[in-house]
Design an enzyme around this catalytic site. Structure first.
Site, PDB file in Angstrom:
ATOM      1  CE1 TYR A  54      -3.609   2.590   0.571  1.00 30.65           C
ATOM      2  CE2 TYR A  54      -2.345   3.293   2.491  1.00 30.65           C
ATOM      3  CZ  TYR A  54      -3.377   3.506   1.586  1.00 30.65           C
ATOM      4  OH  TYR A  54      -4.163   4.618   1.676  1.00 30.65           O
ATOM      5  CG  ASP A  68      -2.728  13.352   4.453  1.00 38.36           C
ATOM      6  OD1 ASP A  68      -2.763  13.606   3.236  1.00 38.36           O
ATOM      7  OD2 ASP A  68      -3.435  12.472   4.993  1.00 38.36           O
ATOM      8  CB  CYS A 132      -5.017  12.985   8.423  1.00 38.51           C
ATOM      9  SG  CYS A 132      -5.027  11.402   9.289  1.00 38.51           S
TER      10      CYS A 132
END
Length: 308
Positions: A54, A68, A132
């Protein structure tokens, strides 16, 4: 594997990896996909024996020194994802955030990730720019906006085995029932898999499994809103895949920080040697001897036993 085969990229082509991903999701065996922040980590994931790799958007952002919050670009994500995907024979699923813009951008995202050799991606229903999924203050788009995003992605897909996963962040904002309703609509729009983000506990994962009849992906990220469930628990309720998106980065950065503090305070790394990956193990992962065999006239080095 020996000789020159697979030295510079995987011997398994992208289409075969996509078929392998779909076969794994249909196998009845939970597919475990640790996050890789580099091609070398992907090699280790494969060597240890996991089913897939991933690539987390949060990790890619962090590796660039960024939070993020939607600051990375499609080209950055596709480039790094492609490097990681080529490193092993395993299929790689990548985080494509919100598709990097409007539905037309989402369509281009799919084509670009296909070209990069990824086996699949997930798109989420957050507003753009996103944040996030385990932080407060996020927002989701109306369902119809996400349906257009998914529809554009599905229409742009050239390899029908490329997996398009829809992630819903609605649990924290609209509740579990609304998140399930969204997931069902996303499946109707063409999503192959549903990513159930930031569910609280086993009972909520079970509720999703009972309500949604496509493969489901669980996120077992540390320090977030979800209870950390075991692979056995997720398999027992019928989940198809689980990601550990930031785990390897957190392990690595914890060790790096401890090591740097040790060197700063002691003036040497000598007490850290037992905690390090040995040079010999690194060379095994990189297949140094096979490069030497490939063309001894060009690669004429030898590997010597060393203590550190």
């Amino acid at each position: 594997m020996s000789g020159s085969q697979g030295l510079f990229s995987s011997t398994v082509d992208a289409h075969a990896k996509r078929r392998a991903l779909r076969a794994g999701l249909a196998s009845g065996t939970l597919q475990r996909w640790p996050g890789a922040f580099s091609p070398l980590v992907a090699k280790l994931i494969a060597d240890v024996g996991f089913e897939g790799v991933y690539v987390s958007g949060a990790v890619l952002s962090a590796d660039l020194g960024l939070p993020d919050i939607g600051l990375t670009t499609l080209s950055e994500v596709a480039n790094r994802g492609g490097q990681i995907a080529r490193a092993t024979e395993l299929p790689t699923l990548i985080d494509a955030d919100t598709g990097f813009g409007e539905p037309m951008n989402a369509a281009r995202t799919i084509a670009t990730l296909e070209d990069a050799g990824l086996a699949g991606c997930h798109l989420e229903d957050q507003v753009n720019p996103k944040r996030c999924g385990h932080l407060d203050g996020k927002a989701v788009v109306p369902t119809e906006v996400m349906l257009r995003r998914i529809g554009a992605a599905v229409s742009a897909r050239r390899d029908t085995d490329f997996v398009i996963c829809a992630r819903t962040d609605a649990r924290a904002l609209e509740g579990i029932d609304a998140a399930i309703d969204r997931a069902k609509a996303y499946v109707d729009a063409g999503a192959d898999m549903i990513f159930t983000e930031a569910l609280r506990d086993l009972s909520e994962f079970e509720a999703f499994r009972k309500a949604v009849d496509v493969p489901l992906l669980a996120n077992m990220t540390e320090f977030g809103k979800s209870e950390l469930l075991t692979a056995e628990q997720l398999s027992g309720i019928g989940y198809n895949a689980v990601i550990y998106p930031v785990t390897t980065l957190r392990i690595a950065m914890g060790a790096v920080e401890d090591g740097l503090r040790e060197i700063r305070s002691c003036g040497t790394q000598s007490r850290l040697l037992d905690k390090m990956q040995h040079r010999k193990r690194l060379y095994e992962l990189l297949r140094y001897p096979d490069y030497n065999t490939f063309d001894s006239a060009l690669f004429n080095f030898t590997i010597e036993e060393v203590r550190s």
